[in-house]
Motif scaffolding. Structure first.
Motif, mmCIF file in Angstrom:
data_model
loop_
_atom_site.group_PDB
_atom_site.id
_atom_site.type_symbol
_atom_site.label_atom_id
_atom_site.label_comp_id
_atom_site.label_asym_id
_atom_site.label_seq_id
_atom_site.Cartn_x
_atom_site.Cartn_y
_atom_site.Cartn_z
ATOM 1 N N ALA A 139 0.831 -1.205 0.000
ATOM 2 C CA ALA A 139 0.000 0.000 0.000
ATOM 3 C C ALA A 139 0.865 1.255 0.000
ATOM 4 O O ALA A 139 0.584 2.221 -0.727
ATOM 5 C CB ALA A 139 -0.927 -0.011 1.212
ATOM 6 N N GLY A 178 2.062 2.048 -3.277
ATOM 7 C CA GLY A 178 1.057 2.510 -4.225
ATOM 8 C C GLY A 178 0.390 1.417 -5.032
ATOM 9 O O GLY A 178 -0.376 1.713 -5.956
ATOM 10 N N ASP A 179 0.657 0.152 -4.700
ATOM 11 C CA ASP A 179 0.032 -0.953 -5.431
ATOM 12 C C ASP A 179 -1.188 -1.432 -4.641
ATOM 13 O O ASP A 179 -1.102 -2.317 -3.786
ATOM 14 C CB ASP A 179 1.025 -2.100 -5.635
ATOM 15 C CG ASP A 179 0.553 -3.098 -6.689
ATOM 16 O OD1 ASP A 179 -0.642 -3.436 -6.686
ATOM 17 O OD2 ASP A 179 1.381 -3.524 -7.522
ATOM 18 N N LYS A 180 -2.336 -0.841 -4.935
ATOM 19 C CA LYS A 180 -3.549 -1.147 -4.182
ATOM 20 C C LYS A 180 -4.029 -2.576 -4.426
ATOM 21 O O LYS A 180 -4.564 -3.223 -3.521
ATOM 22 C CB LYS A 180 -4.647 -0.154 -4.556
ATOM 23 C CG LYS A 180 -4.335 1.289 -4.171
ATOM 24 C CD LYS A 180 -5.472 2.219 -4.570
ATOM 25 C CE LYS A 180 -5.158 3.662 -4.183
ATOM 26 N NZ LYS A 180 -6.256 4.588 -4.591
ATOM 27 N N HIS A 181 -3.837 -3.064 -5.654
ATOM 28 C CA HIS A 181 -4.309 -4.413 -5.977
ATOM 29 C C HIS A 181 -3.547 -5.458 -5.172
ATOM 30 O O HIS A 181 -4.152 -6.349 -4.558
ATOM 31 C CB HIS A 181 -4.159 -4.676 -7.473
ATOM 32 C CG HIS A 181 -4.653 -6.021 -7.896
ATOM 33 N ND1 HIS A 181 -5.995 -6.330 -7.985
ATOM 34 C CD2 HIS A 181 -3.984 -7.157 -8.240
ATOM 35 C CE1 HIS A 181 -6.133 -7.588 -8.373
ATOM 36 N NE2 HIS A 181 -4.936 -8.110 -8.533
ATOM 37 N N ALA A 217 -1.848 -4.918 -2.430
ATOM 38 C CA ALA A 217 -2.131 -4.695 -1.011
ATOM 39 C C ALA A 217 -3.422 -5.390 -0.602
ATOM 40 O O ALA A 217 -3.502 -6.011 0.470
ATOM 41 C CB ALA A 217 -2.214 -3.198 -0.727
ATOM 42 N N ALA A 218 -4.436 -5.314 -1.455
ATOM 43 C CA ALA A 218 -5.711 -5.965 -1.152
ATOM 44 C C ALA A 218 -5.564 -7.482 -1.131
ATOM 45 O O ALA A 218 -6.142 -8.163 -0.271
ATOM 46 C CB ALA A 218 -6.763 -5.547 -2.170
#
Length: 344
Positions: A93, A96-99, A101-102
């Motif tokens: 996160a 900046g990699d939200k995918h 991180a999720a």
């Protein structure tokens, strides 16, 4: 005059018609398919690394330090790996990699029983469904290409579907989703060679050895369900593998000419859905510049010698669909009800 003599009446025999010359055969093109494969590989070798480089590496902590895995330490291992996944989610996160991180965050929840987690690179995870320590029957799923932490939800759904199907008959079962290697991309040079499988095979073999030490049941059966390129991994690990059954699903080939050439004590099974595109993959094996391309004999060929079973009319990604013929037969194999398996 007898048969074969000149005609009676003394006349000259009719002139023999001149034979019409046959057209010259077209030039042989025995190397055309090799050139086509080579062109594809060269294109992939140039384009794919450039496209992959567009995504920067995602930071993640090294894997958690775990106690010696046994029935008594499973809960500690699960907790340590969930904590590691939570830290990986925070780092992804912040990057900046939200995918990603999720994906990491979902694995950190208490409902996930992780034997291993590594958030670095494409990522690896080994997840348990069911009570591994007390299982009488254990199924290990080995995935094919394009499986990573970013696409893990799809692979996890297959393991969940199998576990649900098994527990309808026998609650003392466990399923393991083993994403323990870096899978190749479907459109890549690596998917046509055994390179990734050769790297993964020792890890899979060691995992199965350790797995037998975790289960309390000495007689627990272990079945490997190997999909697509995963069947190449299982084949490379097959020698001396302590497994009851080895199942090849939608396999492009194994690199071996026969099931006997796998040198395994396990029963070897093979299945392919009628709508699986892998049926159209050429079953070739040839050497190009010192690298073997292709995996040879089709495991669904009678000459290969596997126990062939019905997989219904599904496609390449449908073998674990709930209610499908293939899932029903896979559960029967894992539970040892082999006489009930629908043969192809």
């Amino acid at each position: 005059m007898g048969a074969g003599g000149p005609p009676s009446g003394g006349g000259a025999p009719p002139a023999r018609a001149s034979a019409t010359p046959l057209p010259a055969p077209p030039p042989r093109r025995r190397h055309t398919w090799r050139r086509a494969i080579l062109a594809t590989l060269i294109t992939a070798a140039v384009v794919l690394p450039l496209s992959a480089a567009a995504r920067p590496a995602i930071p993640a902590p090294p894997p958690a330090t775990l106690p010696h895995l046994s029935a008594a330490t499973l809960d500690k291992a699960y907790a340590a790996n969930r904590a590691n996944a939570a830290e990986a989610a925070r780092m992804a996160a912040a990057h900046g990699d939200k995918h990603r991180a999720a994906a990491d965050r979902s694995l950190a929840t208490p409902t996930h029983h992780l034997l291993r987690f590594d958030g670095r690179g494409e990522g690896q995870v080994t997840e348990v469904f069911g009570d591994l320590a007390h299982a009488d029957h254990i199924a290990v799923l080995v995935p094919g290409s394009d499986t990573s932490l970013d696409t893990y939800a799809r692979f996890r759904a297959e393991a969940t579907a199998l576990h649900h199907e098994l527990t309808r008959t026998d609650p003392r079962t466990a399923v393991i989703a083993w994403l323990g290697y870096q899978t190749p991309d479907t459109i890549s040079t690596t998917v046509t060679t055994t390179g990734r499988a050769d790297q993964a095979a020792p890890q899979l073999r060691e995992f199965i050895r350790r797995l037998k030490g975790i289960a309390d049941q000495d007689e627990a059966t272990v079945s490997l369900l190997c999909h697509s390129y995963g069947s190449v991994v299982c084949a490379r690990a097959a020698t001396d593998l302590d497994a009851t059954d080895l199942v090849l699903l939608g396999s492009p080939g194994t690199g071996a000419d026969t099931a006997a050439a796998l040198h395994t004590r396990a029963r070897v099974w093979a299945a392919r859905g009628t709508d699986d595109w892998v049926a159209d993959v050429p079953h070739i094996k040839t050497d190009l510049f010192g690298t073997t391309i292709g995996f040879g004999t089709d495991p669904m060929s009678p000459s290969f010698g596997a126990n062939r079973f019905a997989a219904g009319d599904g496609g390449h990604s449908d073998y674990f669909d709930p209610g499908s013929v293939s899932l029903t037969n896979l559960a029967r194999i894992v539970l040892g009800d082999t006489s009930e398996v629908t043969r192809a």
